[in-house]
Design an enzyme around this catalytic site. Structure first.
Site, PDB file in Angstrom:
ATOM      1  N   LYS A  22       0.851  -1.203   0.000  1.00  0.00           N
ATOM      2  CA  LYS A  22       0.000   0.000   0.000  1.00  0.00           C
ATOM      3  C   LYS A  22       0.887   1.254   0.000  1.00  0.00           C
ATOM      4  CE  LYS A  22      -1.745   1.586   4.056  1.00  0.00           C
ATOM      5  NZ  LYS A  22      -1.424   2.998   4.322  1.00  0.00           N
ATOM      6  N   ASN A  23       1.963   1.207   0.851  1.00  0.00           N
ATOM      7  CA  ASN A  23       2.750   2.422   1.060  1.00  0.00           C
ATOM      8  C   ASN A  23       3.774   2.685  -0.037  1.00  0.00           C
ATOM      9  OD1 ASN A  23       1.185   2.954   3.230  1.00  0.00           O
ATOM     10  ND2 ASN A  23       2.598   2.086   4.720  1.00  0.00           N
ATOM     11  N   CYS A 116      -5.305  11.867  12.260  1.00  0.00           N
ATOM     12  CA  CYS A 116      -6.120  10.709  11.956  1.00  0.00           C
ATOM     13  C   CYS A 116      -6.185   9.992  13.301  1.00  0.00           C
ATOM     14  CB  CYS A 116      -5.467   9.847  10.904  1.00  0.00           C
ATOM     15  SG  CYS A 116      -4.041   9.036  11.531  1.00  0.00           S
ATOM     16  N   ARG A 121      -0.352  13.779  13.359  1.00  0.00           N
ATOM     17  CA  ARG A 121       0.223  13.559  12.016  1.00  0.00           C
ATOM     18  C   ARG A 121       0.227  14.836  11.158  1.00  0.00           C
ATOM     19  NH1 ARG A 121      -1.601   7.946   9.569  1.00  0.00           N
ATOM     20  NH2 ARG A 121       0.394   8.161   8.497  1.00  0.00           N
ATOM     21  N   ASP A 307       4.013  -0.173  12.387  1.00  0.00           N
ATOM     22  CA  ASP A 307       2.814  -0.808  11.824  1.00  0.00           C
ATOM     23  C   ASP A 307       2.661  -2.250  12.281  1.00  0.00           C
ATOM     24  OD1 ASP A 307       3.440   0.804   8.645  1.00  0.00           O
ATOM     25  OD2 ASP A 307       2.504   1.510  10.480  1.00  0.00           O
ATOM     26  N   ARG A 421      -9.020  -0.360   4.028  1.00  0.00           N
ATOM     27  CA  ARG A 421      -8.066   0.650   3.527  1.00  0.00           C
ATOM     28  C   ARG A 421      -6.761   0.003   3.110  1.00  0.00           C
ATOM     29  NH1 ARG A 421      -6.200   4.379   7.603  1.00  0.00           N
ATOM     30  NH2 ARG A 421      -4.701   4.735   5.929  1.00  0.00           N
TER      31      ARG A 421
END
Ligand code: EPZ
Length: 446
Positions: A22-23, A116, A121, A307, A421
């Site tokens: 994803k990143n 978030c 952030r 993460d 997500r």
């Protein structure tokens, strides 16, 4: 609104393919703004954040054709420089279009990506760098947008005060077409940054990692399209590894990248989790006996990734003894703890004695809301039982889903769009190897 209904406990036994990262995918899409040529990105995960970034690109004048895990990005309409509030505010990474828009068009209007669920952030480190490159950026609190202009974005020598993964990437994306040389000091070393650099250099950029945490970018006139395959997702692999061992199962993970997981594999070995090298990109994770507690501290690359700490904490609820999880990157990344306690987990918050916290922690110390803690103590093993759970962020969501799979009884998870997500078709993939997850759509009133 959708929810998961999960029947546990079940063992997870079988094969899983790790999807594209994803990143990296999100930034590869942003990189397409740097050229009018066609850019083809392969191995893109089918996840909500990617769909949102596609929406952002289409608002900016691109057309994105999505076929399975391949996205073809082409020019479609005259470009615009404004990211609409409704889509930009739902995708923090949309702020990264600042780089390409300022370098190509000298203008960008983006929603404040702001807080978030895992902390404030801010993007102050991104903005400081862009200002050093000649941008003027103001935040209009009355409309919630950052207004950025740069008549002539130029190279600069920039030292990040603290590590920033997407901050490094935003400035890379800005520097490629800026006039002159840009040198980034204290630049992020997360491996996903290197995958983005490979894509950008394949498009004709001139980016080189020089000394430790230093990246040099020579600005070029223009760059061209390309076809690029992004790397597998490290966070998915760690999530699957925990799933195998916490469920007392056995999962063979394909598209495995062990070389990027050494901080995880070291502690996994220490606690008695099993993993077997099948071949270069296949690893079998399995339960080989009772786990023993150990302590971890999250860190920037190549340390134990932030993460990974939520799924890891779940694993430690199944380990004998007291374990500590100390989160140093984000200031509020224990949103799953109260939910695990509803299931019977024994977890206490505390704040480790750190001499200079404003330097030690990766977040801005002043952003820390009162009452948050940076560490938890977990007593195990505990048999988890079912509960009604609310998901607050992506990795917390994956963690609670795994907790419901190993917990006894029927659990209900709300807020599962957070899981979507970052994990494609998660219930389909886990049900194929033994879980009982049902996705139920609730009408708004119920
Ligand atoms: C990226 O977030 C990832 N997101 C995160 O993954 C990941 O956890 C994080 O890097 C660390 O590796 C994407 O790549 C889209 P940072 P990022 O800038 O770039 C503070 C996931 O689950 N900070 O390295 O936002 C910041 O608040 C996500 O996939 C500032 O204060 O992380 C954080 O506390 C979650 N000002 C810390 O520094 C800034 O200008 C690290 O942030 C920038 C960051």
């Amino acid at each position: 609104m959708e929810k998961f209904i999960v029947e546990g406990p079940t063992k997870l036994i079988g094969h899983l393919m790790v999807a594209g990262a994803k990143n990296v995918a999100l930034k590869a899409l942003v990189a397409s703004l740097l050229t009018d040529d066609t850019v083809i990105i392969q191995n893109v995960p089918d996840i909500r954040d990617v769909h949102l970034m596609v929406e952002v690109l289409e608002h900016l004048g691109k057309r994105c054709d999505v076929k399975k895990d391949v996205i073809t990005i082409q020019n479609n309409a005259p470009h615009t420089c404004t990211v609409p509030l409704e889509v930009g505010a739902r995708l923090r990474a949309s702020s990264m279009v600042l780089g390409p828009l300022l370098s190509r068009y000298g203008k960008a209007i983006i929603p404040n990506p702001g807080g978030c669920r895992i902390g404030a952030r801010p993007i102050d480190r991104h903005i400081d760098g862009l200002i050093a490159m000649g941008a003027t950026i103001s935040y209009a609190s009355n409309d919630g947008y950052f207004h950025a202009d740069a008549k002539n974005l130029h190279g600069a020598e920039i030292s990040f005060e603290k590590n920033t993964h997407t901050g490094t990437e935003t400035l890379l994306l800005a520097a490629i077409l800026a006039k002159g040389t840009t040198i980034l000091h204290n630049a992020a070393e997360e491996i996903e940054v290197d995958d983005l650099i490979s894509l950008l250099n394949q498009m004709g950029a001139q980016i080189e990692r020089k000394g430790k945490r230093e990246i040099v970018i020579e600005g070029v006139e223009k760059i061209h399209g390309t076809t690029f395959t992004i790397m597998p997702d490290r966070n998915e692999e760690v999530t699957f590894a925990v799933a195998a061992i916490a469920s007392k199962g056995n999962i063979t993970v394909h598209h495995s990248r062990r070389e990027y997981l050494s901080a995880f594999l070291d502690v996994l070995e220490k606690v008695g989790g099993g993993f077997e090298v099948i071949d270069d990109d296949t690893t079998r994770y399995y339960y080989k006996g009772p786990l023993v507690a150990t302590d971890i501290v999250t860190a920037i690359y190549p340390g134990f990734m932030t993460d990974w700490q939520a799924p890891w904490a779940l694993l430690m609820t199944q380990a004998k003894g007291e374990s500590v999880v100390h989160e140093t990157v984000f200031e509020n990344r224990f949103t799953y703890v109260e939910e695990l306690k509803k299931m019977g987990a024994q977890i206490l918050y505390f704040d480790p004695d750190v001499s200079r916290p404003e330097e030690y922690y990766n977040f801005n110390w002043k952003d820390r809301p009162l009452g948050t803690h940076q560490a938890i103590r977990i007593q195990g093993p505990t048999n988890l039982h079912n509960a009604v759970l609310s998901v607050n962020d992506l990795r917390a969501g994956a963690t609670l889903l795994l907790a419901a799979i190993i917990g006894s009884g029927k659990s209900y998870l709300y807020g599962i769009e957070q899981i979507d997500r970052g994990y494609e078709h998660i219930e389909k993939r886990l049900n194929e190897i033994g879980s009982h997850i049902e996705r139920v759509t609730e009408d708004a009133l119920s």
